[in-house]
Design an enzyme around this catalytic site. Sequence first.
Site, PDB file in Angstrom:
ATOM      1  N   SER A  73       0.831  -1.219   0.000  1.00  0.00           N
ATOM      2  CA  SER A  73       0.000   0.000   0.000  1.00  0.00           C
ATOM      3  C   SER A  73       0.858   1.259   0.000  1.00  0.00           C
ATOM      4  CB  SER A  73      -0.959   0.006   1.189  1.00  0.00           C
ATOM      5  OG  SER A  73      -0.274  -0.181   2.408  1.00  0.00           O
ATOM      6  N   ARG A 127       3.688  -5.505  16.375  1.00  0.00           N
ATOM      7  CA  ARG A 127       2.315  -4.962  16.370  1.00  0.00           C
ATOM      8  C   ARG A 127       1.335  -6.028  16.863  1.00  0.00           C
ATOM      9  NH1 ARG A 127       2.148  -3.318  10.191  1.00  0.00           N
ATOM     10  NH2 ARG A 127       2.882  -5.468  10.139  1.00  0.00           N
ATOM     11  N   HIS A 179      -2.436  -8.639   1.916  1.00  0.00           N
ATOM     12  CA  HIS A 179      -2.003  -7.420   2.620  1.00  0.00           C
ATOM     13  C   HIS A 179      -3.067  -7.084   3.675  1.00  0.00           C
ATOM     14  CE1 HIS A 179       0.139  -3.810   3.380  1.00  0.00           C
ATOM     15  NE2 HIS A 179      -0.216  -3.067   2.349  1.00  0.00           N
ATOM     16  N   HIS A 188       5.281 -13.147   6.654  1.00  0.00           N
ATOM     17  CA  HIS A 188       5.567 -11.755   6.287  1.00  0.00           C
ATOM     18  C   HIS A 188       6.688 -11.713   5.261  1.00  0.00           C
ATOM     19  CE1 HIS A 188       6.279  -7.437   6.665  1.00  0.00           C
ATOM     20  NE2 HIS A 188       5.047  -7.390   7.117  1.00  0.00           N
TER      21      HIS A 188
HETATM   22  N1  HAX Z   1       0.289 -19.870   5.112  1.00  0.00           N
HETATM   23  C1  HAX Z   1       0.631 -20.797   4.167  1.00  0.00           C
HETATM   24  N2  HAX Z   1       1.679 -20.660   3.335  1.00  0.00           N
HETATM   25  C2  HAX Z   1       2.424 -19.566   3.481  1.00  0.00           C
HETATM   26  C3  HAX Z   1       2.160 -18.588   4.448  1.00  0.00           C
HETATM   27  C4  HAX Z   1       1.022 -18.775   5.269  1.00  0.00           C
HETATM   28  N3  HAX Z   1       0.649 -17.862   6.182  1.00  0.00           N
HETATM   29  N4  HAX Z   1       3.085 -17.617   4.349  1.00  0.00           N
HETATM   30  C5  HAX Z   1       3.911 -17.964   3.334  1.00  0.00           C
HETATM   31  N5  HAX Z   1       3.497 -19.118   2.808  1.00  0.00           N
HETATM   32  C6  HAX Z   1       4.041 -19.802   1.636  1.00  0.00           C
HETATM   33  C7  HAX Z   1       3.937 -18.907   0.413  1.00  0.00           C
HETATM   34  O1  HAX Z   1       2.616 -18.922  -0.106  1.00  0.00           O
HETATM   35  C8  HAX Z   1       4.986 -19.487  -0.473  1.00  0.00           C
HETATM   36  O2  HAX Z   1       4.466 -20.675  -1.037  1.00  0.00           O
HETATM   37  P1  HAX Z   1       4.806 -21.096  -2.553  1.00  0.00           P
HETATM   38  O3  HAX Z   1       6.299 -21.172  -2.636  1.00  0.00           O
HETATM   39  O4  HAX Z   1       4.137 -22.409  -2.703  1.00  0.00           O
HETATM   40  O5  HAX Z   1       4.235 -20.017  -3.426  1.00  0.00           O
HETATM   41  C9  HAX Z   1       6.082 -19.868   0.520  1.00  0.00           C
HETATM   42  O6  HAX Z   1       5.424 -20.031   1.792  1.00  0.00           O
HETATM   43  C10 HAX Z   1       7.177 -18.842   0.651  1.00  0.00           C
HETATM   44  O7  HAX Z   1       6.606 -17.595   0.994  1.00  0.00           O
HETATM   45  P2  HAX Z   1       7.407 -16.547   1.882  1.00  0.00           P
HETATM   46  O8  HAX Z   1       8.634 -16.168   1.136  1.00  0.00           O
HETATM   47  O9  HAX Z   1       7.560 -17.067   3.254  1.00  0.00           O
HETATM   48  O10 HAX Z   1       6.374 -15.324   1.982  1.00  0.00           O
HETATM   49  P3  HAX Z   1       6.139 -14.147   0.953  1.00  0.00           P
HETATM   50  O11 HAX Z   1       7.103 -13.054   1.224  1.00  0.00           O
HETATM   51  O12 HAX Z   1       6.102 -14.637  -0.452  1.00  0.00           O
HETATM   52  O13 HAX Z   1       4.653 -13.684   1.319  1.00  0.00           O
HETATM   53  C11 HAX Z   1       2.878 -13.114   2.734  1.00  0.00           C
HETATM   54  C12 HAX Z   1       4.366 -12.967   2.464  1.00  0.00           C
HETATM   55  C13 HAX Z   1       2.493 -12.159   3.848  1.00  0.00           C
HETATM   56  C14 HAX Z   1       2.095 -12.710   1.476  1.00  0.00           C
HETATM   57  C15 HAX Z   1       2.559 -14.554   3.124  1.00  0.00           C
HETATM   58  O14 HAX Z   1       3.239 -14.888   4.297  1.00  0.00           O
HETATM   59  C16 HAX Z   1       1.084 -14.843   3.289  1.00  0.00           C
HETATM   60  O15 HAX Z   1       0.404 -15.125   2.300  1.00  0.00           O
HETATM   61  N6  HAX Z   1       0.526 -14.735   4.544  1.00  0.00           N
HETATM   62  C17 HAX Z   1      -0.876 -14.899   4.782  1.00  0.00           C
HETATM   63  C18 HAX Z   1      -1.643 -13.638   4.428  1.00  0.00           C
HETATM   64  C19 HAX Z   1      -1.354 -12.550   5.420  1.00  0.00           C
HETATM   65  O16 HAX Z   1      -1.423 -12.721   6.631  1.00  0.00           O
HETATM   66  N7  HAX Z   1      -1.084 -11.340   4.923  1.00  0.00           N
HETATM   67  C20 HAX Z   1      -0.828 -10.158   5.755  1.00  0.00           C
HETATM   68  C21 HAX Z   1       0.660  -9.813   5.829  1.00  0.00           C
HETATM   69  C22 HAX Z   1       0.924  -8.596   6.685  1.00  0.00           C
HETATM   70  C23 HAX Z   1       0.367  -7.387   6.042  1.00  0.00           C
HETATM   71  O17 HAX Z   1       0.756  -6.916   5.000  1.00  0.00           O
HETATM   72  N8  HAX Z   1      -0.644  -6.849   6.642  1.00  0.00           N
HETATM   73  O18 HAX Z   1      -1.325  -5.843   6.108  1.00  0.00           O
END
Ligand code: HAX
Length: 436
Positions: A242, A328, A272, A319
């Site tokens: 964002s 947080r 996000h 994350h």
């Molecule tokens: N549950 C299951 N799998 C997860 C995961 C979770 N909570 N977090 C990461 N992974 C997976 C990814 O999907 C990825 O899988 P693939 O290789 O099969 O595609 C793998 O683990 C590696 O990912 P990563 O490098 O650890 O994480 P990223 O930097 O790519 O993504 C995310 C970060 C926040 C998008 C991710 O952890 C996620 O999807 N979390 C759940 C959604 C969430 O809580 N989002 C809010 C984040 C905080 C924020 O911005 N708040 O506003």
Amino acid sequence: MDPLKKLFQEKSTTLKAELKAFSKEHRNTKIDEVTLGQTLGGMRGVKSMLWETSKLDPIEGIRFRGYSIPELKEILPTREGCKEPLPEGLFWLMLVDEVPTKEQVDWLSDEWERRSDVPSHVFDLLETLPEGTHPMTQFVLAISAMQTDSVFAKKYFDGMGKNDYWDATYEDTMNLLARLPKVAAYIYRKIWKDGDHLSPDNSLDWAGNFAHMLGYGDDADFKSLMRLYLTIHADHEGGNASAHTGHLVNSTLADVYLSYAASMTSLAGPLHGLANQEVIKWIIEMTEKIGTKTPTNDQIAAYVQATLDAKKVIPGYGHAVLRKPDPRFTAQRLYAKEYIKDSTYCNIVWQLFEVVPPILEGLGKVKNPWPNVDAHSGAILMHYGMDQYSFYTVLFGVSRALGVCASLCWSRALGMPLERPKSMTYESLKEIINAS
Ligand code: HAX
């Protein structure tokens, strides 16, 4: 000129001159190298933008102008009878890198109250939207609709020179921040309270008045929660989706309203900010599926596994930068332990904190198995009766404006250029790899 604007002008003029000399001297110094993995992997960690208001450390978490969340709770002014920091104080700190006095924060509360009138066509527009329009969509539209009042857009049309961009951006920022609580509360009460809108209580601070307009005027604890909530969600350095979106759009000289509306379209994604809605939705579905609101850790673990087996993420966990539990999350946990003590949903959130990390770690690919900011907020809001979880990301959005818009002021004051990174085709990437 108002005192905050004057301070910002002084600070930004100094930094602009310093940065110009710094850039001239070190323009060709290499500060980073980009790997193929980063180009194909969402640009993780690429050092590619200037963002003054906060900095994120993977282990320690967020620092706002050098201060951690526990430190902010110590140094920022509070309102009498409430221990939580006033978000006005954080905005002041982020904008001018000085911890404000209580008097300065009171001035800012009054200034935002003075600027808080929302043009009636914004509400008229919201009334035309079909039932079921997501609150974040309404929020984005309302922010865009306020663009008719943009000082920047008007002055640009009238021929403003670049040395005045910062001034017009400051004015738009102050007006937008002043109005957001009213807009958000309007959306909330339009959807869930039969359009029974509440007049502001101008004796209150920005967050307290927001709580009041939502309908929590008699609940001192909810007002405290809003002060904390709007403080801790305010900024998370510049690379998050964002903040980065707002920065990119603003670099085209689109004004603060258009830039922040864009920023909010980004926050509305489930990876996000929308994760705060997804977390509580997922927890409610879990209790329904298991058939109890007091599940055992084993029952929770089975549900987590079923979610993963269905190829879905565990919302609120993981994350892109953090590698430890999000401070947080911890701040909200401490709040809940102190103010709430016993709540069905908080208890489940704390059980998840025990159950989820080892399961995610066991997958062997998740870089951060720990909870993020969104893992906790919904459970606390549920405790206060705010069970309309599709509204949660709007609350986040009201807060995030503090950091993003303060940073937009800096970008325009420092004369940051149009953002334009390089994209690559697969062919051109292969050429680089073959030549290496
Ligand atoms: N549950 C299951 N799998 C997860 C995961 C979770 N909570 N977090 C990461 N992974 C997976 C990814 O999907 C990825 O899988 P693939 O290789 O099969 O595609 C793998 O683990 C590696 O990912 P990563 O490098 O650890 O994480 P990223 O930097 O790519 O993504 C995310 C970060 C926040 C998008 C991710 O952890 C996620 O999807 N979390 C759940 C959604 C969430 O809580 N989002 C809010 C984040 C905080 C924020 O911005 N708040 O506003």
